[in-house]
Design a protein around this motif. Structure first.
Motif, PDB file in Angstrom:
ATOM      1  N   PRO A   1       0.843  -1.197   0.000  1.00 40.45           N
ATOM      2  CA  PRO A   1       0.000   0.000   0.000  1.00 40.45           C
ATOM      3  C   PRO A   1       0.880   1.250   0.000  1.00 40.45           C
ATOM      4  CG  PRO A   1      -0.565  -1.507   1.804  1.00 40.45           C
ATOM      5  CD  PRO A   1       0.764  -1.921   1.279  1.00 40.45           C
ATOM      6  N   GLY A   2       0.780   2.059  -1.036  1.00 42.28           N
ATOM      7  CA  GLY A   2       1.675   3.204  -1.170  1.00 42.28           C
ATOM      8  C   GLY A   2       1.523   4.216  -0.051  1.00 42.28           C
ATOM      9  N   HIS A   3       2.651   4.885   0.255  1.00 44.42           N
ATOM     10  CA  HIS A   3       2.693   6.006   1.204  1.00 44.42           C
ATOM     11  C   HIS A   3       2.375   5.525   2.625  1.00 44.42           C
ATOM     12  CE1 HIS A   3       3.114   8.429  -2.412  1.00 44.42           C
ATOM     13  NE2 HIS A   3       2.113   7.730  -2.900  1.00 44.42           N
ATOM     14  N   GLY A   4       1.942   6.419   3.527  1.00 46.71           N
ATOM     15  CA  GLY A   4       1.661   6.034   4.902  1.00 46.71           C
ATOM     16  C   GLY A   4       2.371   6.913   5.910  1.00 46.71           C
ATOM     17  N   GLY A   5       1.781   7.056   7.081  1.00 48.45           N
ATOM     18  CA  GLY A   5       2.387   7.841   8.148  1.00 48.45           C
ATOM     19  C   GLY A   5       2.579   9.293   7.752  1.00 48.45           C
ATOM     20  N   GLU A   6       3.821   9.752   7.874  1.00 45.22           N
ATOM     21  CA  GLU A   6       4.130  11.156   7.559  1.00 45.22           C
ATOM     22  C   GLU A   6       3.875  11.492   6.087  1.00 45.22           C
ATOM     23  OE1 GLU A   6       6.073  13.923   9.751  1.00 45.22           O
ATOM     24  OE2 GLU A   6       4.347  12.861  10.563  1.00 45.22           O
ATOM     25  N   ASP A   7       3.835  10.475   5.254  1.00 40.77           N
ATOM     26  CA  ASP A   7       3.654  10.689   3.815  1.00 40.77           C
ATOM     27  C   ASP A   7       2.215  10.362   3.425  1.00 40.77           C
ATOM     28  OD1 ASP A   7       3.833  10.850   1.069  1.00 40.77           O
ATOM     29  OD2 ASP A   7       4.846   8.926   0.844  1.00 40.77           O
ATOM     30  N   PRO A   8       1.354  11.383   3.230  1.00 44.46           N
ATOM     31  CA  PRO A   8      -0.049  11.101   2.904  1.00 44.46           C
ATOM     32  C   PRO A   8      -0.263  10.695   1.460  1.00 44.46           C
ATOM     33  CG  PRO A   8       0.324  13.465   2.925  1.00 44.46           C
ATOM     34  CD  PRO A   8       1.626  12.816   3.357  1.00 44.46           C
ATOM     35  N   GLY A   9       0.754  10.890   0.603  1.00 44.23           N
ATOM     36  CA  GLY A   9       0.552  10.671  -0.822  1.00 44.23           C
ATOM     37  C   GLY A   9      -0.260  11.808  -1.408  1.00 44.23           C
ATOM     38  N   ALA A  10      -0.946  11.531  -2.499  1.00 43.43           N
ATOM     39  CA  ALA A  10      -1.784  12.554  -3.124  1.00 43.43           C
ATOM     40  C   ALA A  10      -3.012  12.826  -2.257  1.00 43.43           C
ATOM     41  CB  ALA A  10      -2.208  12.096  -4.516  1.00 43.43           C
ATOM     42  N   VAL A  11      -3.514  14.043  -2.353  1.00 41.27           N
ATOM     43  CA  VAL A  11      -4.687  14.449  -1.573  1.00 41.27           C
ATOM     44  C   VAL A  11      -5.778  14.900  -2.536  1.00 41.27           C
ATOM     45  CG1 VAL A  11      -5.573  15.971   0.228  1.00 41.27           C
ATOM     46  CG2 VAL A  11      -3.205  15.174   0.335  1.00 41.27           C
ATOM     47  N   GLY A  12      -6.969  14.312  -2.411  1.00 39.66           N
ATOM     48  CA  GLY A  12      -8.079  14.654  -3.284  1.00 39.66           C
ATOM     49  C   GLY A  12      -8.704  15.982  -2.937  1.00 39.66           C
ATOM     50  N   ALA A  13      -9.566  16.463  -3.832  1.00 43.65           N
ATOM     51  CA  ALA A  13     -10.227  17.750  -3.630  1.00 43.65           C
ATOM     52  C   ALA A  13     -11.102  17.754  -2.382  1.00 43.65           C
ATOM     53  CB  ALA A  13     -11.062  18.105  -4.862  1.00 43.65           C
ATOM     54  N   LYS A  14     -11.640  16.589  -2.026  1.00 38.79           N
ATOM     55  CA  LYS A  14     -12.487  16.465  -0.830  1.00 38.79           C
ATOM     56  C   LYS A  14     -11.680  16.080   0.408  1.00 38.79           C
ATOM     57  CE  LYS A  14     -16.441  17.268  -2.886  1.00 38.79           C
ATOM     58  NZ  LYS A  14     -17.252  18.472  -2.553  1.00 38.79           N
ATOM     59  N   GLY A  15     -10.351  16.073   0.281  1.00 40.15           N
ATOM     60  CA  GLY A  15      -9.507  15.792   1.441  1.00 40.15           C
ATOM     61  C   GLY A  15      -9.150  14.335   1.639  1.00 40.15           C
ATOM     62  N   SER A  16      -9.431  13.468   0.668  1.00 45.64           N
ATOM     63  CA  SER A  16      -9.065  12.055   0.799  1.00 45.64           C
ATOM     64  C   SER A  16      -7.560  11.890   0.680  1.00 45.64           C
ATOM     65  CB  SER A  16      -9.758  11.226  -0.292  1.00 45.64           C
ATOM     66  OG  SER A  16     -11.146  11.406  -0.260  1.00 45.64           O
ATOM     67  N   PHE A  17      -6.989  11.050   1.531  1.00 46.27           N
ATOM     68  CA  PHE A  17      -5.557  10.763   1.478  1.00 46.27           C
ATOM     69  C   PHE A  17      -5.319   9.480   0.691  1.00 46.27           C
ATOM     70  CE2 PHE A  17      -4.479  13.076   5.725  1.00 46.27           C
ATOM     71  CZ  PHE A  17      -4.613  14.293   5.055  1.00 46.27           C
ATOM     72  N   GLU A  18      -4.364   9.537  -0.222  1.00 43.54           N
ATOM     73  CA  GLU A  18      -4.005   8.358  -0.990  1.00 43.54           C
ATOM     74  C   GLU A  18      -3.597   7.205  -0.076  1.00 43.54           C
ATOM     75  OE1 GLU A  18      -0.859   7.006  -4.527  1.00 43.54           O
ATOM     76  OE2 GLU A  18      -0.702   8.998  -3.614  1.00 43.54           O
ATOM     77  N   LYS A  19      -2.876   7.501   1.006  1.00 42.55           N
ATOM     78  CA  LYS A  19      -2.367   6.449   1.885  1.00 42.55           C
ATOM     79  C   LYS A  19      -3.491   5.620   2.494  1.00 42.55           C
ATOM     80  CE  LYS A  19      -2.128   9.254   6.139  1.00 42.55           C
ATOM     81  NZ  LYS A  19      -1.267   9.668   7.270  1.00 42.55           N
ATOM     82  N   ASN A  20      -4.645   6.233   2.745  1.00 41.94           N
ATOM     83  CA  ASN A  20      -5.769   5.502   3.333  1.00 41.94           C
ATOM     84  C   ASN A  20      -6.456   4.613   2.300  1.00 41.94           C
ATOM     85  OD1 ASN A  20      -5.288   6.821   5.766  1.00 41.94           O
ATOM     86  ND2 ASN A  20      -6.698   8.491   5.290  1.00 41.94           N
ATOM     87  N   ILE A  21      -6.626   5.127   1.099  1.00 47.49           N
ATOM     88  CA  ILE A  21      -7.287   4.355   0.047  1.00 47.49           C
ATOM     89  C   ILE A  21      -6.432   3.163  -0.345  1.00 47.49           C
ATOM     90  CG2 ILE A  21      -7.969   4.446  -2.384  1.00 47.49           C
ATOM     91  CD1 ILE A  21      -8.908   7.350  -1.802  1.00 47.49           C
ATOM     92  N   THR A  22      -5.123   3.369  -0.481  1.00 47.53           N
ATOM     93  CA  THR A  22      -4.262   2.254  -0.884  1.00 47.53           C
ATOM     94  C   THR A  22      -4.259   1.149   0.165  1.00 47.53           C
ATOM     95  OG1 THR A  22      -2.282   3.313   0.076  1.00 47.53           O
ATOM     96  CG2 THR A  22      -2.776   3.785  -2.236  1.00 47.53           C
ATOM     97  N   LEU A  23      -4.306   1.515   1.439  1.00 48.99           N
ATOM     98  CA  LEU A  23      -4.340   0.484   2.492  1.00 48.99           C
ATOM     99  C   LEU A  23      -5.666  -0.269   2.463  1.00 48.99           C
ATOM    100  CD1 LEU A  23      -2.985  -0.886   4.887  1.00 48.99           C
ATOM    101  CD2 LEU A  23      -3.890   0.927   6.363  1.00 48.99           C
ATOM    102  N   ASP A  24      -6.770   0.449   2.264  1.00 49.12           N
ATOM    103  CA  ASP A  24      -8.076  -0.210   2.194  1.00 49.12           C
ATOM    104  C   ASP A  24      -8.114  -1.230   1.049  1.00 49.12           C
ATOM    105  OD1 ASP A  24      -9.007   1.246   4.329  1.00 49.12           O
ATOM    106  OD2 ASP A  24     -10.082   2.724   3.121  1.00 49.12           O
ATOM    107  N   VAL A  25      -7.667  -0.817  -0.130  1.00 43.33           N
ATOM    108  CA  VAL A  25      -7.704  -1.710  -1.291  1.00 43.33           C
ATOM    109  C   VAL A  25      -6.766  -2.899  -1.077  1.00 43.33           C
ATOM    110  CG1 VAL A  25      -7.226  -1.905  -3.764  1.00 43.33           C
ATOM    111  CG2 VAL A  25      -8.383   0.126  -2.877  1.00 43.33           C
ATOM    112  N   ALA A  26      -5.571  -2.635  -0.533  1.00 37.85           N
ATOM    113  CA  ALA A  26      -4.604  -3.711  -0.308  1.00 37.85           C
ATOM    114  C   ALA A  26      -5.137  -4.723   0.695  1.00 37.85           C
ATOM    115  CB  ALA A  26      -3.282  -3.129   0.172  1.00 37.85           C
ATOM    116  N   GLN A  27      -5.795  -4.273   1.741  1.00 36.41           N
ATOM    117  CA  GLN A  27      -6.341  -5.204   2.740  1.00 36.41           C
ATOM    118  C   GLN A  27      -7.449  -6.069   2.135  1.00 36.41           C
ATOM    119  OE1 GLN A  27      -7.251  -2.335   5.848  1.00 36.41           O
ATOM    120  NE2 GLN A  27      -5.507  -3.022   7.065  1.00 36.41           N
TER     121      GLN A  27
END
Length: 432
Positions: free
Chosen positions: A206-232
């Motif tokens: 799962p890309g990014h994580g912790g101090e590194d949020p990755g890309a941030v969407g217009a609505k405030g979504s963090f890439e690091k959270n989405i990648t972990l959800d999909v990977a799990q």
């Protein structure tokens, strides 16, 4: 006899000094003594691998640290730091389930020195270092608390506890092309290679994580959270397959340096490495799924090169201790062109890309290549999946939908299974 310059020099110097003093008063923040720095934020990232504490401050600080025994404590003295409300709030930063920290507190130790005390649950090997400004962060002091017995990814992979199922709302009616017909499903069934005494192992990153949020969407979504959800979700599906198992390079919100992600996959002798991301671009209309593999000649497009540079900068944002050298790892990061894994990477990438096209439109109709640092395992077929553009408002909304995440995971699983059905792993004597 003094000339006019000599006679008026002393008053002029006094006037200049007074003006300089006035300017100092004007630019020094109210409540801060001259020469002190202010802590802007404190963040704590607990994980089984290690716990990280970061202190972001306005100006550089001097520090020293020591381990105190009976009970176990890490003591850090910060010189020239103002003791303010941010530091006073430290105890609230620690959760009861932090694996290594019992309590975090701070106080004035002596004039000009603030002391941080980390009360520990067990012995640790601390790594303490500073980071220059990067991304949206200012200068940071990092306290990485590693267990004295590092977590072995192989032991984590071999845990006997059955993986927790990832549930999701019932998905909308699926495209008939998304589910293989019985004949196709039988064709894609994985047949273990003769003599293979272990299941196929997939390393999911799962890309990014912790101090590194990755890309941030217009609505405030963090890439690091989405990648972990999909990977799990993908891990749960792989673990449910006969003769297959998956491991995660991170299973929570913490930062893993790019090279350590590769090393974790090699430690478990993975047959495939899949790094999962959510793309972003400067224009919100960009959309679609993509799959990348490593290039041994250069990027296949300007966009691929731009993306690789952005992903490779994760270590700068997440924060890597450059003082720690891993000689063994340096030897493993060979030029992928010296091995046969690039061809295998392209095969599995094409299979996964074809399946993703049944779930989302494709950004490019072919697999792209660029110099992604996280794909440089010399002996593991590796690919990087950009699930969708988080910078696209419509795709950001879909990426946060659990049913859509499940469909993405299912598509990747079908692509992986189809590859291994045609390219079974060689017989192996590696331990199961």
């Amino acid at each position: 006899m003094l000339n006019s310059d000599q006679r008026f020099a002393p008053p002029r110097r006094r006037l200049l000094k007074a003006a300089a003093g006035l300017m100092t008063l004007l630019v020094t923040p109210v409540g801060l003594a001259q020469g002190t720095s202010r802590v802007l934020a404190v963040r704590v990232w607990p994980a089984r691998d290690y716990t990280r504490i970061t202190l972001e401050y306005a100006d550089s600080v001097r520090y020293s640290h020591q381990i105190v025994k009976n009970p176990e404590r890490l003591v850090v003295d910060l010189e020239g730091v103002e003791f303010d409300s941010v530091l006073q709030s430290l105890p609230s930063k620690i959760s009861d389930n932090d694996p290594y920290i019992k309590l975090l507190r701070a106080g004035r130790n002596r004039p000009g020195v603030v002391r941080l005390v980390v009360e520990l649950k067990a012995e640790i090997n601390p790594q303490i270092f500073t980071l220059p400004p990067a991304g949206s962060y200012g200068p940071r002091l990092v306290l990485d608390l590693y267990p004295t017995q590092p977590v072995d990814p192989l032991l984590a992979l071999l845990e006997k506890d059955s993986p927790a199922a990832v549930t999701s709302p019932e998905a909308p009616a699926a495209n008939p092309h998304e589910t293989p017909r019985p004949a196709q499903a039988e064709k894609d069934a994985i047949k273990p290679a003769r003599g293979n005494v272990r299941p196929i192992t997939i390393a999911l990153d799962p890309g990014h994580g912790g101090e590194d949020p990755g890309a941030v969407g217009a609505k405030g979504s963090f890439e690091k959270n989405i990648t972990l959800d999909v990977a799990q979700r993908l891990k749960a599906k792989i673990d449910a397959e006969p003769n297959m198992r998956a491991m995660l390079t991170r299973d929570a919100d913490f930062f893993v340096p790019l090279q350590q992600r590769v090393e974790k996959a090699r430690r478990v002798q993975a047959d495939l490495f899949v790094s999962i991301h959510a793309d972003a671009f400067i224009r919100p209309e960009a959309r679609g799924s993509s799959v990348f593999v490593l290039s041994d000649k250069g990027a296949t497009s300007t966009a691929a090169r731009w993306l690789a540079n952005k992903e490779n900068a994760a270590d700068l944002v997440g924060g890597v201790n450059l003082g720690v050298k891993d000689a063994h790892l340096a030897k493993t990061l060979l030029d992928l062109s010296q091995t046969a894994t690039l061809n295998d990477s392209l095969k599995v990438a094409k299979s996964v890309l074809g399946e993703l096209g049944n779930v989302n439109q494709l950004h490019k109709g072919q697999v792209e290549q660029a110099s992604f640092a996280v794909l440089k395992a010399p002996d593991i077929p590796s690919l990087l999946v950009e699930t969708a553009f988080i910078s696209n408002p419509e795709e950001e909304k879909r990426l946060n939908d659990e049913a859509y995440q499940d469909r993405l995971a299912e598509a990747m699983l079908r692509g992986i299974k189809r590859y291994f059905a045609k390219n079974p792993p060689l017989a192996s004597t590696r331990p199961a």
